[in-house]
Design an enzyme around this catalytic site. Structure first.
Site, PDB file in Angstrom:
ATOM      1  N   LYS A  43      27.279  34.699  39.901  1.00 40.93           N
ATOM      2  CA  LYS A  43      27.323  36.052  39.359  1.00 40.93           C
ATOM      3  C   LYS A  43      27.464  35.951  37.843  1.00 40.93           C
ATOM      4  CE  LYS A  43      29.851  40.425  40.005  1.00 40.93           C
ATOM      5  NZ  LYS A  43      30.959  41.096  40.731  1.00 40.93           N
TER       6      LYS A  43
ATOM      7  N   SER B 121      29.805  45.381  43.271  1.00 38.28           N
ATOM      8  CA  SER B 121      29.064  45.002  42.083  1.00 38.28           C
ATOM      9  C   SER B 121      28.311  43.672  42.202  1.00 38.28           C
ATOM     10  CB  SER B 121      30.014  44.922  40.887  1.00 38.28           C
ATOM     11  OG  SER B 121      30.925  43.845  41.053  1.00 38.28           O
TER      12      SER B 121
ATOM     13  N   SER C  82      33.757  44.410  45.774  1.00 37.82           N
ATOM     14  CA  SER C  82      32.488  43.954  45.184  1.00 37.82           C
ATOM     15  C   SER C  82      31.882  42.688  45.771  1.00 37.82           C
ATOM     16  CB  SER C  82      32.656  43.757  43.674  1.00 37.82           C
ATOM     17  OG  SER C  82      32.678  44.990  43.023  1.00 37.82           O
TER      18      SER C  82
END
Lengths: 95, 484
Positions: free
Chosen positions: B76, B151, B175
């Site tokens: 990420k 997210s 997330s």
């Protein structure tokens, strides 16, 4: 609780974020909506409850007072928008 | 190759059936074939990946390899990677090349994993749909008109579409788990303090926690094994031994007591999702687990508590982005104040600004007691509810999300409606406990996830309980159409 246009201008000044004039009404509406959600907390029974700052109620760990980091100023300043002679440059603050 | 789990890739590499360079090239080819359509990656690091794969092959040849050596991964874009763009999904950091590696990144690098690139995400991890990214939305491989969740949307979609075998994500209010649910994969948010936050760009520091996304619980166990552990560079890292997660995967669930919180299974829960969860619980009963109804009376306050605590911490954390030392700076500032306000006004997107403003308001003079202090008190009540439940049961089950993946653009006009998509995941972050989401079926052709929630440091138990379900089902192995 509703916010006014003046409230949003004051908060954005405190947060050091410029909000475009045409966007202010949107922030007034959206922040009002979030505060409406948050107002549900008023119905919680919180007398005698200790606020929770850490999930495991840990205390700050201390370390030995020894230098562990090396000087990497040049590497860090390679990311800066404007530097000179090892200093970060910003607009003049004192006339 | 791209359909293999990392347990299978690891066995193949150790058995010299293929090389890390071959595996790496196979996944890089998948990325060039599908990334334009899905928008999972912000940066692809092809050159570095091939070099790392060659080094991994040498380690394997010399007998110095570990179980993860030579296996590709995507990170990420919230994890700092030295000399590689680390954007956090924001225009603010579009020009930021981190001078150092996050601990998660360096640990996985040391284990010999091969990074293929940096994955798309909601801006500064603030969002539930990946639509707040400066780099555009990620598409859900199960339905290209739907969001992947957020997210960690790029991390979840990339694993589901087989562009990477595993990825890293972070979870502040859901997330990792909510995108895992929307994309039909497995994801675990570990106990707060289990995985180092050093070099993981901070959003809400008392809630943020990194973790793995994978197709199987076994893969999650392998990845978490390398990610977890004490880090003196993170002052909130917990010095607690890391058990062998893989060793306990096959343990039986006979006698396990599963708690079903009545608040999560009320009449508001979608009936088709509820039916899939009931079938899953019944499978555990068939394997010998007991089921007990429990109550979490304050859990309904989770979303309002979160939208005080998270914005307050975010307004403080994001004050570092000032246009002076790194990141975006506006053109020709008149004075220092103009430099701050315009750099931040231009660099942050609308959702990030909303949360900074909300947090600034909650912490401003005269409002602290009414908002932040009150929220921290209710947070304690929610945490105590979980402690009480874990005196009666071993794990809790819950839906991961109130719906399957919704359409791109469907919830962007009303922030509060978007916030409610995390209604089942947020309480876990407030309490600091671990939770896993795993796929348990489909509704309207889109995956449904179920959460397993445990007490502090029970990651091994959660992975074990998920693995026992995955041993008799194949939801986690299903591949979206067009990505076989």
């Amino acid at each position: 609780m509703d916010l006014s246009i003046e409230d949003v201008k004051k908060i954005s000044a405190l947060a050091r974020i410029e909000i475009e004039q045409q966007d202010i009404d949107g922030y007034v509406r959206d922040l009002g909506g979030i505060l409406g959600l948050v107002d549900q907390l008023n119905s919680a029974e919180t007398d005698e409850v200790t606020p929770m700052a850490h999930p495991m109620d840990q205390v700050q760990r201390l370390r030995v007072d020894q230098v562990t980091e090396q000087d990497q100023r040049e590497l860090f300043q390679s990311q800066a928008p404007q530097v000179e002679a090892g200093l970060y440059l910003v607009p003049k603050v004192i006339e | 190759m791209h359909d293999k789990t990392i347990a299978e890739i690891s066995a193949g590499l150790q058995g010299r059936k293929f090389s890390s360079v071959e595996v790496t090239r196979a996944f890089l080819a998948r990325i060039s074939q599908f990334n334009e359509e899905l928008n999972c990656f912000i940066t692809v690091t092809e050159g570095e990946a091939i070099a790392d794969a060659r080094a991994a092959d040498e380690r394997i040849a010399h007998g110095t390899a570990g179980p993860l050596t030579g296996i590709p991964i995507g990170h990420k874009d919230i994890f700092c990677t030295r000399s590689i763009k680390t954007s956090c999904g924001s225009k603010m950091l579009d020009n930021f090349y981190s001078p150092y590696d996050a601990t998660v990144v360096s640990r996985l690098q040391d284990s010999g994993m091969v990074m293929l690139g940096k994955l798309n995400m909601d801006e500064f991890a603030m969002g539930s749909s990946n639509e707040t990214s400066y780099y555009g939305p990620v598409r859900n491989p199960w339905d290209l008109t739907a969001v992947p969740g957020g997210s960690s949307g790029g991390s979840a979609a990339a694993v589901a579409a087989r562009l990477v075998p595993v990825s890293t994500g972070t979870d502040t209010g859901g997330s990792i788990r909510q995108p895992a649910s929307f994309c039909g994969i497995t994801g675990i948010k570990p106990t707060y303090g289990r995985v180092s936050r050093y070099g993981m760009i901070a959003f809400a520091s008392s809630l943020d926690q990194g973790g793995p996304l994978s197709r199987t619980a076994e893969d999650a166990a392998m990845l978490l094994q390398a990610m977890a552990g004490f880090d003196p560079r993170d002052s909130t890292s917990v010095d607690h031994p890391v058990p062998d997660y893989r060793a306990s995967l096959d343990d039986g669930v006979e006698g396990l007591t599963i708690g079903v919180p009545s608040e999560f299974f009320d009449q508001d829960l979608d009936s088709e999702i509820a039916a899939l969860l009931e079938t899953t619980i019944a499978e555990y009963q068939r394997q010998g687990a007991n089921v007990k109804e429990v109550s979490l009376p304050n859990v309904g306050f989770s979303v309002p508590v979160y939208y005080v605590v998270a914005p307050a911490e975010c307004s403080s954390n994001l004050s570092r982005f000032d246009g002076v030392r790194f990141g975006h700076r506006c053109e020709d500032p008149d004075d220092l104040l103009d430099l701050y306000t315009r750099s931040r006004g231009e660099g942050f997107g609308a959702e990030v600004k909303r949360r900074i403003l909300m947090g600034t308001y909650a912490l401003s003079a005269g409002y602290y007691d009414a908002y932040y202090l009150r929220a921290q008190k209710v947070r304690r009540l929610i945490s105590q509810d979980f402690h009480n439940a874990f005196e009666q049961v071993d794990v809790l089950v819950a839906p991961t999300a109130p719906s399957v993946a919704f359409g791109i653009g469907e919830k962007t006009s009303d922030p509060v409606e978007m916030y409610l998509s995390d209604i089942f995941t947020i309480a876990v972050n407030l309490a600091g406990i671990p939770a896993l989401s795993m796929p348990v079926g489909f509704v309207d052709g889109k995956p449904v996830g179920m959460q397993l929630i445990g007490n502090f440091f029970s990651e091994g138990r959660l992975l074990n309980v998920a693995h026992r379900y995955q041993g008799v089902t194949d939801w986690h192995l299903r591949c979206p159409n067009g990505f076989e």
